[in-house]
Design a protein around this motif. Structure first.
Motif, mmCIF file in Angstrom:
data_model
loop_
_atom_site.group_PDB
_atom_site.id
_atom_site.type_symbol
_atom_site.label_atom_id
_atom_site.label_comp_id
_atom_site.label_asym_id
_atom_site.label_seq_id
_atom_site.Cartn_x
_atom_site.Cartn_y
_atom_site.Cartn_z
ATOM 1 N N GLU A 59 0.837 -1.170 0.166
ATOM 2 C CA GLU A 59 0.037 0.039 0.038
ATOM 3 C C GLU A 59 0.876 1.318 -0.079
ATOM 4 N N PRO A 60 1.135 2.100 -1.219
ATOM 5 C CA PRO A 60 1.974 3.121 -1.304
ATOM 6 C C PRO A 60 1.324 4.289 -0.459
ATOM 7 N N VAL A 61 2.376 5.024 0.219
ATOM 8 C CA VAL A 61 1.689 6.335 0.746
ATOM 9 C C VAL A 61 2.166 7.412 -0.165
ATOM 10 N N SER A 62 1.194 8.146 -0.217
ATOM 11 C CA SER A 62 1.049 9.614 -1.070
ATOM 12 C C SER A 62 2.456 10.291 -0.800
ATOM 13 N N ALA A 63 3.008 10.936 -1.722
ATOM 14 C CA ALA A 63 4.046 11.764 -1.936
ATOM 15 C C ALA A 63 3.782 12.980 -0.872
ATOM 16 N N ASP A 64 2.704 13.711 -0.738
ATOM 17 C CA ASP A 64 2.191 14.719 0.070
ATOM 18 C C ASP A 64 2.463 14.021 1.604
ATOM 19 N N PHE A 65 2.089 13.096 2.081
ATOM 20 C CA PHE A 65 2.062 12.614 3.260
ATOM 21 C C PHE A 65 3.212 12.037 3.614
ATOM 22 N N VAL A 66 4.248 11.689 2.585
ATOM 23 C CA VAL A 66 5.979 11.234 2.969
ATOM 24 C C VAL A 66 6.340 12.711 3.276
ATOM 25 N N ALA A 67 6.182 13.689 2.594
ATOM 26 C CA ALA A 67 6.778 14.811 2.993
ATOM 27 C C ALA A 67 6.214 15.634 4.286
ATOM 28 N N ALA A 68 5.004 15.312 4.436
ATOM 29 C CA ALA A 68 4.755 15.939 5.864
ATOM 30 C C ALA A 68 5.416 15.130 7.060
ATOM 31 N N GLN A 69 5.494 13.879 6.754
ATOM 32 C CA GLN A 69 6.349 13.246 7.760
ATOM 33 C C GLN A 69 7.739 13.750 8.067
ATOM 34 N N ILE A 70 8.255 13.847 6.743
ATOM 35 C CA ILE A 70 9.641 14.479 7.071
ATOM 36 C C ILE A 70 9.564 16.002 7.684
ATOM 37 N N ASP A 71 8.779 16.752 7.286
ATOM 38 C CA ASP A 71 8.436 18.177 8.080
ATOM 39 C C ASP A 71 8.385 17.959 9.301
ATOM 40 N N SER A 72 7.369 17.011 9.873
ATOM 41 C CA SER A 72 7.203 16.941 11.349
ATOM 42 C C SER A 72 8.413 16.665 11.959
ATOM 43 N N CYS A 73 9.232 15.677 11.301
ATOM 44 C CA CYS A 73 10.611 15.249 12.135
ATOM 45 C C CYS A 73 11.498 16.649 12.201
ATOM 46 N N LEU A 74 11.785 17.202 10.985
ATOM 47 C CA LEU A 74 12.816 18.045 10.930
ATOM 48 C C LEU A 74 12.587 19.557 11.478
ATOM 49 N N SER A 75 11.248 19.741 11.473
ATOM 50 C CA SER A 75 10.829 21.235 12.089
ATOM 51 C C SER A 75 10.812 21.082 13.587
#
Length: 271
Positions: A59-75
């Motif tokens: 089950e792929p995860v959308s590109a937008d949600f992958v980016a959101a996960q990265i943003d949550s961690c780095l911010s």
């Protein structure tokens, strides 16, 4: 209780797919980072139903949600190094690259394209996107032999051709390369580390006869990323990470009817 200050663990961001059986992917990455004294964070690119005998669903995860996960961690938490594994689509590749570009973080990219079984795991469009967007910001690529052959569009017939292709990959990408020789033949495994600058290093070890090798590539790249996060120089990080993987293979718990998981938990220290 000691009053000595607690050493802050390096923060490792893992961008990869999830393995429901715990042998590879995000689960192997988290075990590796933790065992090597790091703090693991994740951006999951796909959910998989899999075990030691194969993959039953994705089950792929959308590109937008992958980016959101990265943003949550780095911010909030921040990061000291990044490990990238399975990505799945050009859209995810571009999203990940967009979030990591300009961070200056050490990035270990395991270009997951070919499974141990020989199955193709990345379409040509995804490989092209990795080459365009991720290779320029990566610190280290860790292809296995089939992946190196695909990236360089060549046959790897002998040791000389592997050395040539590895050197050309460094020249065309501008990042260091660790070519993994596990898919080769013979009783010994030869890995080749080619840095952007400096001397090449060859690692030659006896092959460990076992079917329990699920997640070795994930474990190796995550170990290198964690060690880089600790401030270990890259060649020494590669050396120690290989030692970690070999110890984990020897301590595999023997689970599963196929290619079973490694024994990350049995690895206590590296000298």
């Amino acid at each position: 209780m000691s009053d000595a200050p607690v050493k802050t663990p390096p923060r490792i961001l893992i961008v990869a797919g999830s393995d429901s059986s715990g042998g590879a992917g995000i689960q192997a990455d988290i075990k590796t980072v933790t065992m090597l004294g790091g703090y693991a964070m994740t951006a999951i690119t796909a959910l998989t139903a899999q075990n030691s005998v194969g993959v039953q669903g994705v089950e792929p995860v959308s590109a937008d949600f992958v980016a959101a996960q990265i943003d949550s961690c780095l911010s909030d938490i921040g990061a000291d190094a990044v490990k990238i594994g399975m990505l799945g689509s050009p859209q995810v590749v571009e999203a990940v690259a967009g979030r990591l570009h300009g961070t200056g973080l050490p990035i270990v990219l395991d270009p997951v394209m070919v499974a141990t079984s020989g199955a193709q795991l990345a379409a040509d469009e995804t490989v092209a996107a990795m080459r365009e967007h991720l290779f320029p910001i990566a610190s280290l690529l860790t292809p296995n032999l089939p992946e190196l052959a695909r990236l360089m569009n060549t046959e790897l017939s002998d040791r000389e051709s592997i050395h040539t292709a590895s050197g050309l990959l460094v020249g065309t990408t501008g990042c260091s390369v660790l070519t993994k020789g596990g898919h080769g033949e013979g009783e010994r495994i030869e890995d080749l580390f080619v840095p952007v600058e400096g001397r090449w290093a060859e690692f030659d070890d006896p092959r460990i006869e076992t079917q329990h090798t699920h997640g070795t590539g994930c474990t190796l790249s995550s170990a290198i990323a964690t060690l880089l996060g600790h401030g270990v120089p890259m060649e020494h990080a590669v050396r120690l990470a290989r030692k970690f993987v070999r110890a984990a293979i020897r301590n595999a718990p023997g689970f599963g009817a196929g290619h079973g998981p490694l024994g990350h938990q049995a690895v206590r220290s590296l000298d």
